[in-house]
Write an enzyme that holds these catalytic residues in place. Sequence first.
Site, PDB file in Angstrom:
ATOM      1  N   GLU A   1      61.716  -2.119 -57.129  1.00 54.86           N
ATOM      2  CA  GLU A   1      61.568  -3.167 -56.111  1.00 54.86           C
ATOM      3  C   GLU A   1      61.978  -4.532 -56.680  1.00 54.86           C
ATOM      4  O   GLU A   1      62.525  -5.372 -55.962  1.00 54.86           O
ATOM      5  CB  GLU A   1      60.123  -3.178 -55.575  1.00 54.86           C
TER       6      GLU A   1
ATOM      7  N   GLU B   1      61.841   6.681 -62.050  1.00 54.15           N
ATOM      8  CA  GLU B   1      61.477   6.603 -60.635  1.00 54.15           C
ATOM      9  C   GLU B   1      62.736   6.612 -59.782  1.00 54.15           C
ATOM     10  O   GLU B   1      63.361   5.557 -59.580  1.00 54.15           O
ATOM     11  CB  GLU B   1      60.691   5.315 -60.364  1.00 54.15           C
TER      12      GLU B   1
ATOM     13  N   GLY C   1      57.834   5.612 -52.225  1.00 59.53           N
ATOM     14  CA  GLY C   1      57.234   5.230 -50.945  1.00 59.53           C
ATOM     15  C   GLY C   1      57.819   5.970 -49.750  1.00 59.53           C
ATOM     16  O   GLY C   1      57.595   5.580 -48.609  1.00 59.53           O
TER      17      GLY C   1
ATOM     18  N   HIS D   1      60.774  -2.577 -62.378  1.00 60.82           N
ATOM     19  CA  HIS D   1      60.493  -1.694 -61.233  1.00 60.82           C
ATOM     20  C   HIS D   1      61.641  -1.804 -60.225  1.00 60.82           C
ATOM     21  O   HIS D   1      62.224  -2.880 -60.056  1.00 60.82           O
ATOM     22  CB  HIS D   1      59.161  -2.090 -60.588  1.00 60.82           C
TER      23      HIS D   1
ATOM     24  N   LYS E   1      51.101  -2.723 -56.515  1.00 56.46           N
ATOM     25  CA  LYS E   1      52.085  -3.566 -55.830  1.00 56.46           C
ATOM     26  C   LYS E   1      51.395  -4.800 -55.216  1.00 56.46           C
ATOM     27  O   LYS E   1      50.411  -5.281 -55.770  1.00 56.46           O
ATOM     28  CB  LYS E   1      52.840  -2.745 -54.774  1.00 56.46           C
TER      29      LYS E   1
ATOM     30  N   ASN F   1      50.253   1.711 -59.683  1.00 55.58           N
ATOM     31  CA  ASN F   1      50.927   0.447 -59.381  1.00 55.58           C
ATOM     32  C   ASN F   1      50.463   0.000 -57.999  1.00 55.58           C
ATOM     33  O   ASN F   1      50.860   0.577 -56.991  1.00 55.58           O
ATOM     34  CB  ASN F   1      52.445   0.686 -59.417  1.00 55.58           C
TER      35      ASN F   1
ATOM     36  N   SER G   1      56.365   9.007 -54.942  1.00 57.34           N
ATOM     37  CA  SER G   1      55.576   9.876 -54.059  1.00 57.34           C
ATOM     38  C   SER G   1      54.749  10.924 -54.800  1.00 57.34           C
ATOM     39  O   SER G   1      54.624  12.055 -54.340  1.00 57.34           O
ATOM     40  CB  SER G   1      56.487  10.518 -53.003  1.00 57.34           C
TER      41      SER G   1
END
Length: 251
Positions: free
Chosen positions: A98, A168, A174, A96, A11, A9, A214
């Site tokens: 985010e 996730e 991250g 996702h 991003k 991904n 991660s």
Amino acid sequence: MRKPVIAGNWKMYKTLGEATETALALKPLVANANHCEVVIAPVFVHLKTLADRLEGSNIRVAAQDCAPEAKQSANTGEVSAEMLKDVGCSHVIVGHSERRQFYSESNESVRRKTRAAIDSGLTAIVCVGETLSERESGSLFSVVETQLKEGLAGLTTSDMDRIIIAYEPVWAIGTGKTATPEQAQEMHGFIRAKLKDEHGDVVADNVRVLYGGSVKPDNVSELMSKEDIDGALVGGASLAAESFAQIVNYK
Ligand code: PGA
């Protein structure tokens, strides 16, 4: 046997030049990776170029989101699943964390986007996962159960052929804090049990459940050794061709 999926991904990173360079560098590094499916997800405006440049390779191209509306319509700023398919995408990431955190993505919009993706012939990589406070308060399983139930509502058993789930944990994205292989396996086993309750043994045996948060070259093998972990959704470590290739070639 479930074929693993390793998805990158990207991003909101990379110019078109950088994205093309990374994709072309990746091509020979993963050309012999027959043990898994390889997917990269660049930004919308790079999809067509990368899909064209990767044609004939074993790297598939995914979008990072799609519109909940299936039909061409007056929705300024949106891109439909059908348009993604038209420019050469095979997959789309939906829900996702985010998008959920920063763009108010709800389980209901995840459901509509997933429906639109399947109806357009795309495979949806549907993301679920709890926040740190949800883990600490012990509600992690009920949160993920609700995300699955509402996000995948209305899908038939045959629709499930086009679903990949990505677990996730938000606290691991991250942050450099990976879930331990045991923590990940515990949730992956739970997700598979829920798939079985909803759709039976065959679907539960076939749907790939990826881990994300991660993932790096040095922790991927241990994660992949767990029975219900069928691949990875990789953010930071997918941005460089070499480290992403190391993850793809984890075996
Ligand atoms: P990360 O991102 O690998 O950088 O933690 C994962 C993701 O957001 O999919």
